[in-house]
Scaffold this active site. Structure first.
Site, PDB file in Angstrom:
ATOM      1  N   GLU A   1       2.933 -34.458  -0.597  1.00  0.00           N
ATOM      2  CA  GLU A   1       1.683 -34.037  -1.222  1.00  0.00           C
ATOM      3  C   GLU A   1       1.988 -33.341  -2.553  1.00  0.00           C
ATOM      4  O   GLU A   1       3.106 -32.896  -2.799  1.00  0.00           O
ATOM      5  CB  GLU A   1       0.924 -33.089  -0.290  1.00  0.00           C
ATOM      6  CG  GLU A   1       0.314 -33.788   0.913  1.00  0.00           C
ATOM      7  CD  GLU A   1      -0.911 -34.612   0.524  1.00  0.00           C
ATOM      8  OE1 GLU A   1      -0.739 -35.814   0.227  1.00  0.00           O
ATOM      9  OE2 GLU A   1      -2.017 -34.055   0.510  1.00  0.00           O
TER      10      GLU A   1
ATOM     11  N   SER B   1      -1.250  -1.010  -5.826  1.00  0.00           N
ATOM     12  CA  SER B   1      -1.192  -2.204  -6.662  1.00  0.00           C
ATOM     13  C   SER B   1      -0.714  -1.880  -8.062  1.00  0.00           C
ATOM     14  O   SER B   1      -0.940  -0.783  -8.586  1.00  0.00           O
ATOM     15  CB  SER B   1      -2.575  -2.852  -6.743  1.00  0.00           C
ATOM     16  OG  SER B   1      -2.923  -3.430  -5.518  1.00  0.00           O
TER      17      SER B   1
ATOM     18  N   HIS C   1       0.814  -1.213   0.000  1.00  0.00           N
ATOM     19  CA  HIS C   1       0.000   0.000   0.000  1.00  0.00           C
ATOM     20  C   HIS C   1       0.847   1.262   0.000  1.00  0.00           C
ATOM     21  O   HIS C   1       0.332   2.355  -0.201  1.00  0.00           O
ATOM     22  CB  HIS C   1      -0.975  -0.024   1.177  1.00  0.00           C
ATOM     23  CG  HIS C   1      -2.053  -1.049   1.001  1.00  0.00           C
ATOM     24  ND1 HIS C   1      -2.939  -1.376   1.984  1.00  0.00           N
ATOM     25  CD2 HIS C   1      -2.376  -1.843  -0.046  1.00  0.00           C
ATOM     26  CE1 HIS C   1      -3.772  -2.317   1.552  1.00  0.00           C
ATOM     27  NE2 HIS C   1      -3.434  -2.614   0.320  1.00  0.00           N
TER      28      HIS C   1
ATOM     29  N   LYS D   1     -15.727  -7.642  -6.054  1.00  0.00           N
ATOM     30  CA  LYS D   1     -14.965  -8.521  -6.954  1.00  0.00           C
ATOM     31  C   LYS D   1     -14.252  -9.614  -6.147  1.00  0.00           C
ATOM     32  O   LYS D   1     -14.196 -10.774  -6.565  1.00  0.00           O
ATOM     33  CB  LYS D   1     -13.954  -7.699  -7.743  1.00  0.00           C
ATOM     34  CG  LYS D   1     -13.261  -8.503  -8.817  1.00  0.00           C
ATOM     35  CD  LYS D   1     -12.539  -7.612  -9.810  1.00  0.00           C
ATOM     36  CE  LYS D   1     -11.937  -8.457 -10.920  1.00  0.00           C
ATOM     37  NZ  LYS D   1     -11.629  -7.704 -12.102  1.00  0.00           N
ATOM     38  N   ASP D   2     -13.716  -9.238  -4.995  1.00  0.00           N
ATOM     39  CA  ASP D   2     -13.048 -10.231  -4.152  1.00  0.00           C
ATOM     40  C   ASP D   2     -14.050 -11.235  -3.593  1.00  0.00           C
ATOM     41  O   ASP D   2     -13.732 -12.423  -3.449  1.00  0.00           O
ATOM     42  CB  ASP D   2     -12.304  -9.542  -2.999  1.00  0.00           C
ATOM     43  CG  ASP D   2     -10.984  -8.944  -3.450  1.00  0.00           C
ATOM     44  OD1 ASP D   2     -10.378  -8.180  -2.677  1.00  0.00           O
ATOM     45  OD2 ASP D   2     -10.556  -9.246  -4.582  1.00  0.00           O
TER      46      ASP D   2
END
Lengths: 88, 375
Positions: free
Chosen positions: B270, B204, B200, B226-227
């Site tokens: 895994e 972005s 921040h 959107k998130d």
């Protein structure tokens, strides 16, 4: 109250824009999803075509490597002609 | 009256997720940051619930885990959520890193470095957590990976004994692994806050790789919604696995109690560690394999120092894009190769793929700068 460490990039302190005039419609005077289907769906196909020849060839090549390796492994796991002739 | 004008905490919240200036054109690839935060919250919450009924003891762990399925209401759900949540965590991590590599996000050096540390800690946390059920793969995976430290010159043997808390993987190892597995996610949460803090500072990036200071919108409602859509598309398949096929990504060997006297035919981690496992096994020398394993992840730290291009990211570099998607193919093939036995032709294939994996990081800078010079 604004903490001082957050004073860097905020609205009013982002960029100096000179010689540019911006116009916009109020959100209350336009349709929210204008062109979502009529332009959005053709745009999906356009975006697919633009990236097709970057994404698909490496994936095809990867599949060929996988397939060839599996076939070769299966061949090496089988008895080869003459493999046990020395034991006769 | 607005609370944020008087409360420092609400002021931080407001500047972080409400009025944060965000580029108007960030795509779905920018959803993975918030998704990883959701994943971390899911893992911490489900892990806390599981820890209420877990005992870290070699004689008890395996049976406590199985018995709690029947005796504790919904514990089967929390265990499936935690196990599959780990897989989805890594899906999100790898896509988040891939976004960073493709769009040149590594120019944010502090954000990138903290992100690599987060990746390493999450990998460590996942490894520690997998040991806790004390199945065959838990025990032998712990034995293989902790034994790698014996490759360190001079001090290797002593380091391994110190890690184990004894002369083999045993009760002391299990109890300390439980403690560390509990601790590390909270460290990750703190580092995630630091990751966001550094991000921040500059704001972005965006898919075009140009400055977005000229066209930004507030985070709320646009990117909150959107998130949320991203969360639905992410948690949906996660719950699908939890309810319909919880052991799809698991190893059946881990349903057998860990036995130091019986070695499984195919010891493998895994799926999210298989690419690194393939690189480890590709090098014939033990120390060399360990170094290659470490460098396979740590090489990400080199990216901020690789030659920078005129335009950030690979959006406008065709050869760079082709090389990037080749790396994706190599990564997928390395994951496949890591699950294969050490037989031909898998050995040679793993070695070639490992070479190609490292070659990407050396070639991408010069390849993109050549285009800059030609145009």
């Amino acid at each position: 109250m604004r903490p001082s460490f957050l004073l860097r990039k905020e609205f009013g302190n982002l960029a100096v824009i000179r010689g540019t005039v911006k116009y916009h419609l109020s959100p209350l005077e336009q349709r929210a999803f204008a062109g979502a289907i009529s332009q959005g769906v053709p745009n999906i196909f356009w975006r697919f075509r633009q990236s097709f020849f970057y994404v698909v060839p490496p994936m095809l090549l990867s599949y060929l490597v996988y397939y060839t390796a599996e076939m070769e492994h299966d061949r090496l796991q089988r008895k080869q002609p003459g493999q046990f002739d020395h034991e006769k | 009256y607005k609370a944020s004008r008087f409360s420092p905490l609400m002021s931080v919240v407001r500047h972080t997720v409400i009025t944060l200036p965000t580029p108007v054109n960030i795509s779905t690839w920018w959803n993975f940051g918030s998704l990883l935060g959701v994943c971390l919250a899911i893992q911490i919450f489900s892990g806390l619930v599981l820890s209420l009924h877990f005992t870290a003891h070699t004689d008890l762990s395996f049976y406590v885990v199985i018995q709690s399925f029947g005796d504790v209401y919904y514990n089967w759900w929390f265990r499936a959520l935690h196990a599959n949540g780990a897989s989805f965590f890594f899906i999100g991590l790898y896509l988040h890193v891939a976004r960073g590599m493709y769009y040149g996000s590594y120019v944010f050096k502090e954000v990138w470095s903290v992100g690599v540390v987060i990746l390493l800690l999450v990998m460590a946390s996942a490894f520690l957590g997998y040991v806790l059920p004390w199945g065959q793969m838990s025990f032998w995976g712990a034995t293989v990976i902790t034994s790698l430290f014996s490759a360190l010159p001079i001090i290797g043997g002593d380091v391994v004994i110190w890690l184990w808390g004894g002369f083999s993987v045993d009760n002391a190892t299990l109890t300390r692994f439980f403690g560390l597995h509990f601790l590390l996610p909270f460290t990750v949460a703190g580092l995630a806050g630091l990751h966001l803090f550094f991000l921040h500072d500059q704001g972005s990036s965006n898919p075009l790789g140009v400055s977005s200071d000229y066209n930004k919108v507030v985070f709320h409602h646009y990117y909150v919604l959107k998130d949320l859509v991203g969360v639905c598309f992410f948690v949906g398949p996660l719950l699908g696995l939890v309810y319909f096929n919880p052991w799809l990504l698991g190893d059946p060997e881990n349903f057998i109690e860990g036995n130091p006297l019986v070695t499984p035919h195919h010891i493998q981690p895994e799926w999210y560690f298989l690419f690194a496992y393939a690189i480890l096994r590709a090098v014939p020398n033990k120390l060399g394999g360990v170094v290659a394993l470490a460098v396979a992840v740590l090489i990400l730290l080199y990216m901020p120092f690789s030659p920078q291009t005129a335009i950030k990211g690979l959006s406008f570099y065709p050869w760079g894009k082709a090389l990037f998607f080749s790396l994706i193919g190599v990564f997928i093939l390395l994951t496949w190769a890591g699950a294969k036995p050490v037989e031909e032709p898998y050995v040679v294939v793993s070695q070639v793929l490992s070479f190609l994996y490292f070659s990407y990081f050396l070639l991408i800078g010069p390849l993109t700068r050549i285009q800059d010079k030609l145009l």
